[in-house]
Design an enzyme around this catalytic site. Structure first.
Site, mmCIF file in Angstrom:
data_model
loop_
_atom_site.group_PDB
_atom_site.id
_atom_site.type_symbol
_atom_site.label_atom_id
_atom_site.label_comp_id
_atom_site.label_asym_id
_atom_site.label_seq_id
_atom_site.Cartn_x
_atom_site.Cartn_y
_atom_site.Cartn_z
ATOM 1 N N LYS A 95 51.296 -59.615 -12.391
ATOM 2 C CA LYS A 95 50.966 -59.860 -13.643
ATOM 3 C C LYS A 95 51.903 -58.941 -14.345
ATOM 4 O O LYS A 95 51.758 -58.023 -15.202
ATOM 5 C CB LYS A 95 49.595 -58.907 -13.727
ATOM 6 N N LEU A 96 53.032 -59.636 -14.815
ATOM 7 C CA LEU A 96 53.989 -59.251 -15.535
ATOM 8 C C LEU A 96 53.693 -58.976 -16.887
ATOM 9 O O LEU A 96 52.948 -59.878 -17.483
ATOM 10 C CB LEU A 96 55.247 -60.101 -15.342
ATOM 11 N N HIS A 97 54.418 -58.068 -17.537
ATOM 12 C CA HIS A 97 54.238 -57.787 -18.917
ATOM 13 C C HIS A 97 55.244 -56.787 -19.366
ATOM 14 O O HIS A 97 55.037 -55.658 -19.292
ATOM 15 C CB HIS A 97 52.657 -57.469 -19.450
ATOM 16 N N ILE A 120 59.152 -56.716 -22.298
ATOM 17 C CA ILE A 120 59.886 -57.340 -23.235
ATOM 18 C C ILE A 120 60.248 -58.898 -22.575
ATOM 19 O O ILE A 120 60.528 -58.937 -21.359
ATOM 20 C CB ILE A 120 61.243 -56.717 -23.905
ATOM 21 N N GLY A 121 60.441 -59.760 -23.539
ATOM 22 C CA GLY A 121 60.736 -61.186 -23.108
ATOM 23 C C GLY A 121 61.921 -61.182 -22.040
ATOM 24 O O GLY A 121 61.969 -61.922 -21.033
ATOM 25 N N GLN A 133 34.754 -55.488 -8.617
ATOM 26 C CA GLN A 133 34.530 -56.814 -9.175
ATOM 27 C C GLN A 133 33.467 -56.954 -10.208
ATOM 28 O O GLN A 133 32.276 -56.513 -9.757
ATOM 29 C CB GLN A 133 34.810 -58.144 -8.375
HETATM 30 O O1 LIG Z 1 41.303 -60.785 -12.931
HETATM 31 C C1 LIG Z 1 41.910 -60.810 -11.853
HETATM 32 C C2 LIG Z 1 43.295 -60.832 -11.653
HETATM 33 C C3 LIG Z 1 43.837 -60.662 -10.349
HETATM 34 N N1 LIG Z 1 42.823 -60.334 -9.263
HETATM 35 C C4 LIG Z 1 43.451 -60.199 -7.858
HETATM 36 O O2 LIG Z 1 42.525 -60.917 -6.850
HETATM 37 C C5 LIG Z 1 42.432 -60.173 -5.615
HETATM 38 C C6 LIG Z 1 40.859 -60.210 -5.691
HETATM 39 O O3 LIG Z 1 40.638 -59.455 -4.289
HETATM 40 P P1 LIG Z 1 39.277 -59.125 -3.785
HETATM 41 O O4 LIG Z 1 39.360 -58.207 -2.716
HETATM 42 O O5 LIG Z 1 38.804 -60.540 -3.340
HETATM 43 O O6 LIG Z 1 38.223 -58.551 -4.926
HETATM 44 C C7 LIG Z 1 43.019 -58.840 -5.710
HETATM 45 O O7 LIG Z 1 44.491 -58.881 -5.305
HETATM 46 C C8 LIG Z 1 43.383 -58.507 -7.338
HETATM 47 O O8 LIG Z 1 44.321 -57.887 -7.490
HETATM 48 C C9 LIG Z 1 41.593 -60.066 -9.767
HETATM 49 O O9 LIG Z 1 40.446 -59.565 -8.700
HETATM 50 N N2 LIG Z 1 40.973 -60.143 -10.732
#
Ligand SMILES: O=c1ccn([C@@H]2O[C@H](COP(=O)(O)O)[C@@H](O)[C@H]2O)c(=O)[nH]1
EC number: 4.1.1.23
Length: 236
Positions: free
Chosen positions: A68-70, A72-73, A191
């Protein structure tokens, strides 16, 4: 033009969120031919995982580098050029216009596909407010997808609950990749915006990222096959 992925094996991306190359190799060996696409993020990437990424590519597997790079360009473009040289299939950047443009420039003519992360799946409305955003999840995702489309990004990372609206906004061009996937009965963990594999594919996801429900399972191959069975069911 976006071509739908037909093989369920190519639709499942297993997140190797593990503390060492040895631990990752043990899971990869237990998954065998069931899984062909792996994601490497901070934990494994900062513990020697980029060497493993090269080996996986040499072995014919697909690799997604999720840093998830962010920045300077110039830094983003050069970092992405290194990921392209490594042979990665997917790499992520945060969906800021300057960052997305730099990443698309940095990949050059390589087959690496740049995915723009819209709003993290662990964020809900309250988290965005706490982070200082005036707009909610749906509005922020919509704005970022519109900008990504304008830039001609290769794909979008979004919650499965956003996939249908993202496909509408993105049009046919660009892959939709959804983490936040939870088979029924599995731990949600941190999540917040989640769906089952079946619902995610039906909503329009091209690829599902699944980590803990597979790598922390007592039988990772069976857990992966169960996700693939849901993908197949969603497509039939
Ligand atoms: O919005 C986001 C972006 C990246 N991830 C990545 O996906 C996996 C999800 O892992 P689980 O163990 O299935 O929850 C993880 O590597 C995150 O860095 C995300 O979850 N959400």
């Amino acid at each position: 033009m976006h071509a739908p992925v037909s093989d369920p094996r190519d639709r499942l991306i297993v997140a190797l969120d593990l503390p060492s190359v040895g631990a990752a190799e043990r899971i990869i060996s237990r998954l065998g031919d069931t899984v062909s696409f792996y994601k490497i993020g901070y934990e494994l990437g900062f513990a020697g995982g980029l060497g493993l990424a090269r080996e996986l590519v040499a072995d014919g597997r697909k690799v997604f580098i999720d840093f998830k790079l962010h920045d300077i360009g110039n830094t983003v473009a050069r970092g992405v050029a290194s990921l392209a040289a490594l042979g990665a299939s997917f790499a992520t950047v945060h969906a800021y216009p300057q960052t997305m443009r730099a990443a698309m420039e940095g990949k050059g003519a390589s087959p690496l596909r740049i995915l723009a992360v819209t709003v993290l799946t662990s964020y809900d409305e309250a988290d965005l407010t706490e982070a200082g955003y005036g707009a909610g999840v749906a509005q922020t995702v919509a704005r970022r997808v519109a900008q990504a489309r304008e830039i001609g990004i290769d794909g979008i990372v979004c919650a499965p609950t956003d996939a249908a609206s993202v496909r509408m906004a993105l049009g046919e061009r660009g892959a939709i990749v959804t983490p936040g996937v939870r088979p029924d009965g599995s731990d949600v963990g941190d999540q917040k915006r989640i769906a089952t594999p079946l619902a995610a594919i039906r909503a329009g996801a091209d690829h599902l990222v699944v980590g803990r429900p597979i790598v922390a399972s007592p039988d990772p191959a069976a857990a992966a096959r169960a996700v693939q069975a849901e993908i197949t069911r969603a497509l039939s």
